[in-house]
Design an enzyme around this catalytic site. Structure first.
Site, PDB file in Angstrom:
ATOM      1  N   LEU A  17       6.107  -3.993  -2.917  1.00  0.00           N
ATOM      2  CA  LEU A  17       5.008  -4.001  -3.888  1.00  0.00           C
ATOM      3  C   LEU A  17       3.715  -4.145  -3.107  1.00  0.00           C
ATOM      4  O   LEU A  17       3.648  -4.929  -2.156  1.00  0.00           O
ATOM      5  CB  LEU A  17       5.144  -5.156  -4.890  1.00  0.00           C
ATOM      6  N   ASP A  18       2.701  -3.415  -3.533  1.00  0.00           N
ATOM      7  CA  ASP A  18       1.415  -3.520  -2.868  1.00  0.00           C
ATOM      8  C   ASP A  18       0.875  -4.948  -2.961  1.00  0.00           C
ATOM      9  O   ASP A  18       1.219  -5.716  -3.872  1.00  0.00           O
ATOM     10  CB  ASP A  18       0.403  -2.558  -3.502  1.00  0.00           C
ATOM     11  N   PHE A  19       0.008  -5.278  -2.042  1.00  0.00           N
ATOM     12  CA  PHE A  19      -0.658  -6.582  -2.003  1.00  0.00           C
ATOM     13  C   PHE A  19      -1.251  -6.956  -3.362  1.00  0.00           C
ATOM     14  O   PHE A  19      -1.132  -8.086  -3.832  1.00  0.00           O
ATOM     15  CB  PHE A  19      -1.746  -6.525  -0.928  1.00  0.00           C
TER      16      PHE A  19
END
Length: 272
Positions: free
Chosen positions: A66-68
């Site tokens: 998952l992206d930041f």
């Protein structure tokens, strides 16, 4: 919304082989840099030191990314065998994922299929981003596709920056709502709470409900898993016979090397 801390780790699924966490927004999964004071890895090590895997550098194997800036369901394998089973499900495209997003503008269609290839942006000053033309890639896929569709995700400063500083929210409004990984040993299934509620952020107030979230969840839970054999859907059930080996094309040497590296230790570098 409160910022992330060492204590506010949320677990939505737990077994002897897997954890599914509700990752906080603006929290990196892991990092090799000393500057990161808090990561999901550190939260897991703090709350579950007995579950850390000594065969990895950081103690935990993340089954996907998952992206930041994205919150929501993230699966963690607690041993090498479990990581291998999860990897097989991702490779065979049998994983079900659903995201919630607040996007800019008014989407007129009730259902849209977006089919754009994604490649790295070669524009000067934008080489850290992805675009819809060029070679195939999956980084920032939802963010790139929403932007290409003309409805960028609210709070996405990379692909859909607001025109007015006052219109910039405190986070990117993208959330991994539902996850199902039908491994051979167990069906990992988890749902996370909707974070985009007026009670949590008074700037957002729903006006028209096209499909209640409860109905969407019910549809996701009852939708059968895709059958990689091509013989119709297969329920997410432990009693269902597993597909025969050899149905898919053989792996190339590069794919096999990548798989072995993934199984030994999957660590994610910062992407922002």
């Amino acid at each position: 919304m409160e910022p992330s801390s060492m204590e506010n780790l949320s677990i939505v699924y737990q077994s002897s082989d897997f954890l599914v966490v509700n990752k906080h927004w603006d929290l990196r999964i892991d990092s090799k840099t000393w500057r990161e004071t808090l990561t999901l890895q550190k939260q897991l090590q703090h709350h579950f030191p007995e579950l850390a895997d000594p065969d990895t550098c950081y103690g935990f194997r993340f089954c996907h990314q998952l992206d930041f800036s994205t919150s929501g369901a993230l699966c963690v394998a607690l041993n090498k065998a479990a990581a291998g089973r999860a990897y097989k499900c991702f490779k065979e495209r049998r994983v079900t994922k659903a995201y919630l997003a607040l996007v800019r503008g008014h989407v007129q269609e009730s259902q849209v299929t977006i089919n754009y290839a994604i490649g790295r942006n070669s524009t000067e000053g934008r080489t850290h981003t992805m675009c819809i033309e060029g070679t195939h890639g999956r980084t920032h896929q939802l963010r790139v596709h929403c932007s290409a569709f003309g409805h960028p995700i609210v709070g996405d400063m990379t692909y859909g920056q607001a025109e007015d500083q006052e219109d910039q929210p405190f986070r990117m409004m993208l959330h991994a709502f539902y996850l199902r990984i039908p491994t051979q040993a167990e069906c990992v299934e988890a749902c996370t709470p909707d974070p985009f509620l007026p009670a949590l952020d008074a700037c957002w107030s729903p006006t028209t409900c096209v499909q209640p979230l409860g109905q969407l969840l019910q549809a996701l839970q009852t939708d059968p898993d895709p059958n990689p054999m091509g013989g119709g859907p297969r329920p997410c059930s432990l009693s269902t016979p597993q597909p025969r080996a050899g149905w898919s094309p053989p792996e190339t040497g590069a794919q096999r090397a990548s798989c072995l590296q993934w199984l030994s230790e999957w660590t994610l570098e910062p992407d922002d």
